[in-house]
Design a protein around this motif. Structure first.
Motif, PDB file in Angstrom:
ATOM      1  N   THR A  31      81.464  17.009  54.090  1.00  0.00           N
ATOM      2  CA  THR A  31      80.897  15.743  53.632  1.00  0.00           C
ATOM      3  C   THR A  31      79.433  15.625  54.038  1.00  0.00           C
ATOM      4  OG1 THR A  31      83.031  14.611  53.738  1.00  0.00           O
ATOM      5  CG2 THR A  31      81.056  13.238  53.787  1.00  0.00           C
ATOM      6  N   VAL A  32      79.167  15.796  55.332  1.00  0.00           N
ATOM      7  CA  VAL A  32      77.799  15.678  55.834  1.00  0.00           C
ATOM      8  C   VAL A  32      76.931  16.822  55.312  1.00  0.00           C
ATOM      9  CG1 VAL A  32      76.349  15.591  57.898  1.00  0.00           C
ATOM     10  CG2 VAL A  32      78.575  14.464  57.901  1.00  0.00           C
ATOM     11  N   GLY A  33      77.464  18.051  55.373  1.00  0.00           N
ATOM     12  CA  GLY A  33      76.694  19.203  54.933  1.00  0.00           C
ATOM     13  C   GLY A  33      76.389  19.167  53.446  1.00  0.00           C
ATOM     14  N   GLY A  34      77.348  18.716  52.637  1.00  0.00           N
ATOM     15  CA  GLY A  34      77.130  18.652  51.197  1.00  0.00           C
ATOM     16  C   GLY A  34      76.026  17.671  50.829  1.00  0.00           C
ATOM     17  N   LEU A  35      76.048  16.483  51.435  1.00  0.00           N
ATOM     18  CA  LEU A  35      75.000  15.507  51.158  1.00  0.00           C
ATOM     19  C   LEU A  35      73.661  15.953  51.718  1.00  0.00           C
ATOM     20  CD1 LEU A  35      77.078  12.274  51.799  1.00  0.00           C
ATOM     21  CD2 LEU A  35      76.073  12.984  49.622  1.00  0.00           C
ATOM     22  N   THR A  36      73.696  16.616  52.872  1.00  0.00           N
ATOM     23  CA  THR A  36      72.453  17.153  53.419  1.00  0.00           C
ATOM     24  C   THR A  36      71.897  18.222  52.491  1.00  0.00           C
ATOM     25  OG1 THR A  36      73.254  16.742  55.665  1.00  0.00           O
ATOM     26  CG2 THR A  36      71.386  18.213  55.438  1.00  0.00           C
ATOM     27  N   MET A  37      72.779  19.018  51.880  1.00  0.00           N
ATOM     28  CA  MET A  37      72.326  20.044  50.936  1.00  0.00           C
ATOM     29  C   MET A  37      71.631  19.399  49.739  1.00  0.00           C
ATOM     30  SD  MET A  37      74.408  23.161  49.121  1.00  0.00           S
ATOM     31  CE  MET A  37      75.561  22.087  48.265  1.00  0.00           C
ATOM     32  N   VAL A  38      72.188  18.307  49.228  1.00  0.00           N
ATOM     33  CA  VAL A  38      71.537  17.594  48.126  1.00  0.00           C
ATOM     34  C   VAL A  38      70.148  17.133  48.547  1.00  0.00           C
ATOM     35  CG1 VAL A  38      71.632  15.547  46.650  1.00  0.00           C
ATOM     36  CG2 VAL A  38      73.711  16.859  47.088  1.00  0.00           C
ATOM     37  N   SER A  39      70.069  16.570  49.762  1.00  0.00           N
ATOM     38  CA  SER A  39      68.783  16.106  50.281  1.00  0.00           C
ATOM     39  C   SER A  39      67.793  17.259  50.400  1.00  0.00           C
ATOM     40  CB  SER A  39      68.983  15.443  51.645  1.00  0.00           C
ATOM     41  OG  SER A  39      67.746  15.122  52.238  1.00  0.00           O
ATOM     42  N   ARG A  40      68.250  18.413  50.932  1.00  0.00           N
ATOM     43  CA  ARG A  40      67.335  19.539  51.131  1.00  0.00           C
ATOM     44  C   ARG A  40      66.906  20.149  49.799  1.00  0.00           C
ATOM     45  NH1 ARG A  40      66.752  20.482  56.749  1.00  0.00           N
ATOM     46  NH2 ARG A  40      67.458  18.499  57.579  1.00  0.00           N
ATOM     47  N   ILE A  41      67.790  20.154  48.808  1.00  0.00           N
ATOM     48  CA  ILE A  41      67.407  20.663  47.484  1.00  0.00           C
ATOM     49  C   ILE A  41      66.330  19.763  46.883  1.00  0.00           C
ATOM     50  CG2 ILE A  41      68.208  20.995  45.114  1.00  0.00           C
ATOM     51  CD1 ILE A  41      70.873  21.946  46.303  1.00  0.00           C
ATOM     52  N   LEU A  42      66.522  18.451  46.999  1.00  0.00           N
ATOM     53  CA  LEU A  42      65.482  17.531  46.543  1.00  0.00           C
ATOM     54  C   LEU A  42      64.210  17.714  47.361  1.00  0.00           C
ATOM     55  CD1 LEU A  42      67.577  14.265  45.987  1.00  0.00           C
ATOM     56  CD2 LEU A  42      66.479  15.671  44.238  1.00  0.00           C
ATOM     57  N   GLY A  43      64.389  18.034  48.654  1.00  0.00           N
ATOM     58  CA  GLY A  43      63.227  18.314  49.488  1.00  0.00           C
ATOM     59  C   GLY A  43      62.455  19.526  48.999  1.00  0.00           C
ATOM     60  N   PHE A  44      63.166  20.547  48.503  1.00  0.00           N
ATOM     61  CA  PHE A  44      62.495  21.706  47.926  1.00  0.00           C
ATOM     62  C   PHE A  44      61.708  21.313  46.682  1.00  0.00           C
ATOM     63  CE2 PHE A  44      65.551  24.696  50.098  1.00  0.00           C
ATOM     64  CZ  PHE A  44      64.573  25.251  50.890  1.00  0.00           C
ATOM     65  N   ALA A  45      62.336  20.494  45.841  1.00  0.00           N
ATOM     66  CA  ALA A  45      61.619  20.021  44.644  1.00  0.00           C
ATOM     67  C   ALA A  45      60.353  19.279  45.052  1.00  0.00           C
ATOM     68  CB  ALA A  45      62.537  19.116  43.823  1.00  0.00           C
TER      69      ALA A  45
END
Length: 548
Positions: A31-45
């Motif tokens: 749960t935490v890792g999946g949402l953090t992954m979304v955040s980090r992908i947006l961070g890459f963008a």
């Protein structure tokens, strides 16, 4: 609502150690890792847009220094270090004294935190022209860059105040097993900053100070948005907080006593990165090189390390409070196994394929091939320390859950001394050898991380608070073997794929080649893991159904 959730928690505590308990922990990690992954992908963008608009010039350096300071506090507070002090105390009251006592403690902590940080923020914003001499002494040689960095930091600094509230509210939600909202909050930061840099580009501010100003304003707006999101979530959870007159109650004094060392020890990785930024300011463009490299290795560290830090601390606090030491030990073993199974292959892949990763993600617009050549070795150096940083996230909660923040703080202080001395020594040594000096800073940070992790592990082992179980001892060598095999496969694939990584190709072709390389690595690693028996799909599905 709170009582119902807490009763469910109490039932969960009776789960015996093993696969069912491990799966419950893994679900929270996901749960935490999946949402953090979304955040980090947006961070890459976000960073791809910033790289295209600002590159690694003076304006980029100024913004990254301005962003680094409040972002340091975001990571200190929102990603677990503040929780090192707050969560065990809040969880103890919630379980032992009830929801009303926990709510009172949270209100007392919030009032003192707000008044302290209001004063701290005001002083820092007024003193920023002098503080910048500490944050980026190398900028003094360029007055325009120095003045811009001061202005941008002053604009972004109130983000710290917002993050103090976000940290406290996240600790409340995490203690109540409500992980997803707190984990989703950083997504707002990246959405706002993507909108900000897009606006700057649309207004024609690329490589102009106006872009930095718009980005700094975006940081402040993002802080307000995250605070509102968490405040609403806590109220919906039934915890309606109100402001009290700030008082140093016994609970607040205990929080401060645990919090100061907890902030230092829990945030040592981020403190070391800030130290590296200070030293890197003496080399033109180095702040930007380290920033871009840091963003990439922070992806697996954020997804895995933050998930472990956020979930494991309240889990250990509850189990130790209930006297279930066997289950606490199992949680630590499963967290270590989970963390290394994801970060070891990530570290190998980032080190082996650093250059094509940097080229495909950033090399366009103002980000040149020379910037890729300077950033890639820094990424490889950071990757060497990635497993060590995750081990810190696994071992520190075992101290924090026992309300021992001083031992990790002592190791963190030693860690920082090693990092500063190593960064300075390697920075100048690499410069003398004609190599990129900033790579020495990244290497020193990795070395310091490993030393910190080993000190934490040795202390826990001697005290009998951590012992590797048979499952971990069997699986760890197999995970290392799978990572080595995967690294070899990626290395051999780089040759045939090299022409497709060229910046002269369309972006879709570059991304397709990079995705193919990542896919190959994932297939080889997880295929090896399955063949060696580290993971058993049928057993996992069977236990998941039984735990449901």
């Amino acid at each position: 609502m709170i009582v119902t959730a807490w009763r469910a928690t109490s039932l969960a505590q009776g789960t015996p150690p093993g696969y069912c308990a491990g799966l419950m922990l893994y679900r929270s990690f996901v749960t935490v890792g999946g949402l953090t992954m979304v955040s980090r992908i947006l961070g890459f963008a976000r960073d791809i847009l910033i790289a295209a608009a600002l590159g690694s010039g003076a304006i980029a350096d100024a913004f990254f220094v301005a962003f680094r300071f409040p972002n340091l506090f975001r990571r200190l507070f929102a990603e677990g270090a503040f929780n090192a002090a707050f969560v065990p105390l809040f969880a103890k009251r919630l379980q032992g004294e009830g929801a009303d006592a926990a709510k009172t403690f949270a209100e007392e902590a919030m009032s003192v935190l707000l008044i302290t940080l209001l004063a701290f923020s005001a002083i820092c914003m007024l003193a920023m022209p002098w503080l910048m001499l500490i944050l980026a002494p190398g900028f003094v040689a360029d007055p325009d860059k120095y003045d811009l960095a001061v202005l941008l930091t002053q604009i972004a600094f109130p983000y710290l105040l917002c993050m103090s509230l976000v940290a406290l509210l996240s600790g409340i939600l995490n203690s109540m097993h409500r992980y997803w909202v707190a984990a989703a909050a950083p997504i707002l930061l990246n959405i706002v900053l993507i909108a900000a840099i897009s606006l700057a580009i649309a207004l024609g501010y690329s490589q102009k100070p106006g872009a930095g100003i718009i980005l700094a304003i975006g940081v402040f707006i993002a802080g307000i948005a995250q605070t509102i999101l968490l405040w609403v979530a806590v109220r919906r959870a039934g915890m309606r907080l109100s402001l009290r007159r700030p008082r140093l109650t016994p609970g607040v004094k205990r929080l401060i006593g645990l919090g100061i060392p907890g902030l230092i020890s829990g945030g040592i990785t981020q403190i070391n990165i800030v130290v590296g930024t200070v030293i890197a300011s003496m080399q033109a463009g180095a702040v930007s090189y380290l920033y871009y490299a840091d963003r990439l290795y922070q992806l697996p560290l954020g997804i895995v390390g933050v998930a472990i830090g956020v979930v494991l601390l309240p889990d250990l606090s509850r189990r130790l409070q209930a006297g279930d030491h066997r289950a606490a030990m199992d949680s630590q073993n499963r967290s270590l196994e989970f963390g290394l199974m994801l970060t070891l292959p990530a570290a190998v892949a980032l080190a082996v394929a650093a250059e094509p990763i940097i080229r495909v993600l950033f090399e366009r617009g103002a980000f040149s091939p020379s910037d890729t050549a300077a950033t890639a070795p820094a990424l490889a150096a950071f990757a060497c320390g990635l497993p060590g940083f995750v081990l810190i996230k696994v071992f520190q909660p075992a101290f924090f859950a026992r309300e021992d923040t001083k031992t990790p703080m002592r190791y963190a202080a030693f860690n920082m001394i090693i990092n500063v001395a190593g960064s300075l020594a390697l920075f100048y040594a690499f410069a003398q050898m004609g190599y990129h000096p900033h790579v020495g800073i990244a290497l020193a940070t990795s070395l310091a991380g490993w030393i910190n992790a080993l000190l934490l592990w040795a202390t826990l082992s001697r005290a009998g608070n951590f012992q590797a179980d048979r499952r971990l001892l069997r699986n760890l060598p197999l995970i290392i073997l799978a990572s080595i095999i995967m690294g070899a496969a990626v290395w051999f694939a780089l040759g045939p794929l090299a022409p497709y990584f060229s910046a002269a190709n369309p972006i879709y072709l570059q991304l397709s080649a990079l995705a193919g390389l990542v896919g190959l690595g994932a297939v080889v690693f997880f295929g090896t893991v399955l063949l060696t028996g580290v993971l058993s799909p049928s057993q996992f599905v069977r236990k998941l159904r039984r735990a449901s």
